[in-house]
Design an enzyme around this catalytic site. Structure first.
Site, PDB file in Angstrom:
ATOM      1  N   CYS A 118      42.577  42.460  32.068  1.00  0.00           N
ATOM      2  CA  CYS A 118      44.031  42.269  32.001  1.00  0.00           C
ATOM      3  C   CYS A 118      44.207  40.762  32.003  1.00  0.00           C
ATOM      4  CB  CYS A 118      44.712  42.885  33.220  1.00  0.00           C
ATOM      5  SG  CYS A 118      46.441  42.386  33.393  1.00  0.00           S
TER       6      CYS A 118
ATOM      7  N   CYS B  17      47.194  40.822  25.507  1.00  0.00           N
ATOM      8  CA  CYS B  17      47.481  41.848  26.502  1.00  0.00           C
ATOM      9  C   CYS B  17      46.549  43.022  26.215  1.00  0.00           C
ATOM     10  CB  CYS B  17      48.949  42.259  26.341  1.00  0.00           C
ATOM     11  SG  CYS B  17      49.427  43.623  27.398  1.00  0.00           S
TER      12      CYS B  17
ATOM     13  N   ASP C 265      52.594  38.791  25.255  1.00  0.00           N
ATOM     14  CA  ASP C 265      52.155  39.535  26.450  1.00  0.00           C
ATOM     15  C   ASP C 265      53.401  40.077  27.136  1.00  0.00           C
ATOM     16  OD1 ASP C 265      50.389  40.536  28.463  1.00  0.00           O
ATOM     17  OD2 ASP C 265      50.875  38.837  29.741  1.00  0.00           O
ATOM     18  N   SER C 266      53.167  41.011  28.060  1.00  0.00           N
ATOM     19  CA  SER C 266      54.292  41.535  28.840  1.00  0.00           C
ATOM     20  C   SER C 266      54.863  40.438  29.747  1.00  0.00           C
ATOM     21  CB  SER C 266      53.826  42.711  29.684  1.00  0.00           C
ATOM     22  OG  SER C 266      52.838  42.274  30.599  1.00  0.00           O
TER      23      SER C 266
ATOM     24  N   GLY D 281      51.571  48.093  32.452  1.00  0.00           N
ATOM     25  CA  GLY D 281      50.392  48.897  32.803  1.00  0.00           C
ATOM     26  C   GLY D 281      50.652  50.262  33.397  1.00  0.00           C
TER      27      GLY D 281
HETATM   28  N1  DGL Z   1      48.519  41.254  30.876  1.00  0.00           N
HETATM   29  C1  DGL Z   1      48.542  42.583  30.387  1.00  0.00           C
HETATM   30  C2  DGL Z   1      47.161  43.138  30.102  1.00  0.00           C
HETATM   31  O1  DGL Z   1      46.301  42.373  29.711  1.00  0.00           O
HETATM   32  C3  DGL Z   1      49.492  43.581  30.950  1.00  0.00           C
HETATM   33  C4  DGL Z   1      49.876  43.544  32.374  1.00  0.00           C
HETATM   34  C5  DGL Z   1      51.007  44.533  32.574  1.00  0.00           C
HETATM   35  O2  DGL Z   1      52.064  44.289  31.993  1.00  0.00           O
HETATM   36  O3  DGL Z   1      50.791  45.565  33.232  1.00  0.00           O
HETATM   37  O4  DGL Z   1      46.920  44.300  30.203  1.00  0.00           O
END
Ligand code: DGL
Length: 283
Positions: A206, A70, A7-8, A40
């Site tokens: 998210c 993610c 994930d980020s 995002g």
């Molecule tokens: N947790 C991620 C998602 O499900 C990304 C959140 C992000 O880095 O903007 O989209």
């Protein structure tokens, strides 16, 4: 071979936690790209490049399978990587390697239909419309992946997406619960006024938002069902392993946590969500 979870940032821990509970003997390596979070608001090409780099890092750690925990990476990068990068990379590695996302399992859970299913458009009158709200990052919302894929399968489900531009970043920064609650409430209010009534169901689209699922529950009308991505992903992965016995997921119960950002402990919000101390190694 270990299972990689990417994930980020810390949002993917919501999926990771459920996968660890479902496959306790498996070896896991979690990678948070905290140097580049949040994804995002980034352009699509940047999301593809960052996601590929994350996958390469996890394969280099000995992972055989990488789960993109993610939505932004799954919605924007997964197909491109599977079509253009993974086949050559797999040949180069000379062993089984695959990348899976979390949007397919979520859509299967939201529609009750397998991914392969496409509804026949018979023009039947829809008696009752089920209104599904999707809260996500701006990149996921503008990809319209949930609208497009759900509409192919269920004409009786109308999808409304609400982009929450700051929420993942606030969670990464360890913002106060008051600040998080205010942000969540503003998005629930915005989507409710756009729909003209409250949604019947919601997807936290998210993975960061699972960490504040209680705040979404409090802002939505009591009892609004939430479709949980971690559970949907664990179910899909169990089906995947049945179909792909070549992926031996390890038996050592190993758990490693890597970050491209600042190593060490995570915020108290994240540790409380995880249920204990969490120390990340440098990636
Ligand atoms: N947790 C991620 C998602 O499900 C990304 C959140 C992000 O880095 O903007 O989209």
């Amino acid at each position: 071979m270990a299972i990689g979870v990417f994930d980020s940032g810390v949002g993917g821990l919501s999926v990771h936690r459920t996968l660890v509970a479902r496959f306790p003997a498996a070896d896991f390596v979690y990678l948070a790209d905290q140097a580049n979070t949040p994804y995002g608001g980034r352009p699509g090409e940047a999301i593809v490049d960052l996601t590929r780099a994350g996958c390469e890092r996890l394969f280099a750690e000995g992972c055989g399978l990488v789960v993109l925990a993610c939505n932004t990476a799954s919605g924007i990068a997964l197909r491109r990587l599977q079509q253009t990068w993974l086949p050559g990379y797999r040949r180069q590695l000379g062993r089984p390697a695959n990348v899976l996302g979390i949007i397919v399992p979520t859509i299967e859970a939201a529609t009750g239909l397998p991914w392969e299913h496409e509804a026949e458009r018979r023009g039947d009158k829809v008696e009752k419309l089920d209104i599904l709200a999707v809260f996500s990052t701006p990149a996921t919302a503008s990809s319209r992946v949930y609208e497009i894929e759900i509409d192919k399968r269920r004409q009786d489900v109308a999808v409304f997406s609400q982009a929450c531009p700051n929420l993942a970043g606030l969670i990464e920064q360890g913002a106060s619960r008051e600040a998080l609650a205010a942000d969540v409430a503003a998005h629930v209010k915005a989507i409710t006024s756009r729909i003209g009534r409250s949604p019947d169901r919601a997807i936290l689209g998210c993975t960061h938002y699972e960490i504040v699922a209680d705040l979404f529950r409090a802002a939505l009308p009591p009892g609004t069902p939430l479709i949980h991505q971690p559970q949907a992903t664990a179910d899909a992965l169990a089906r995947y392993f049945e179909r792909h016995p070549e992926f031996e997921i390890g038996t050592g119960g190993g758990r490693r946590f890597l970050t491209t950002g600042k190593p060490g402990a995570q915020s108290s919000l994240v540790e409380a969500f995880w249920g204990g101390p969490l120390s990340f190694e440098p990636a």
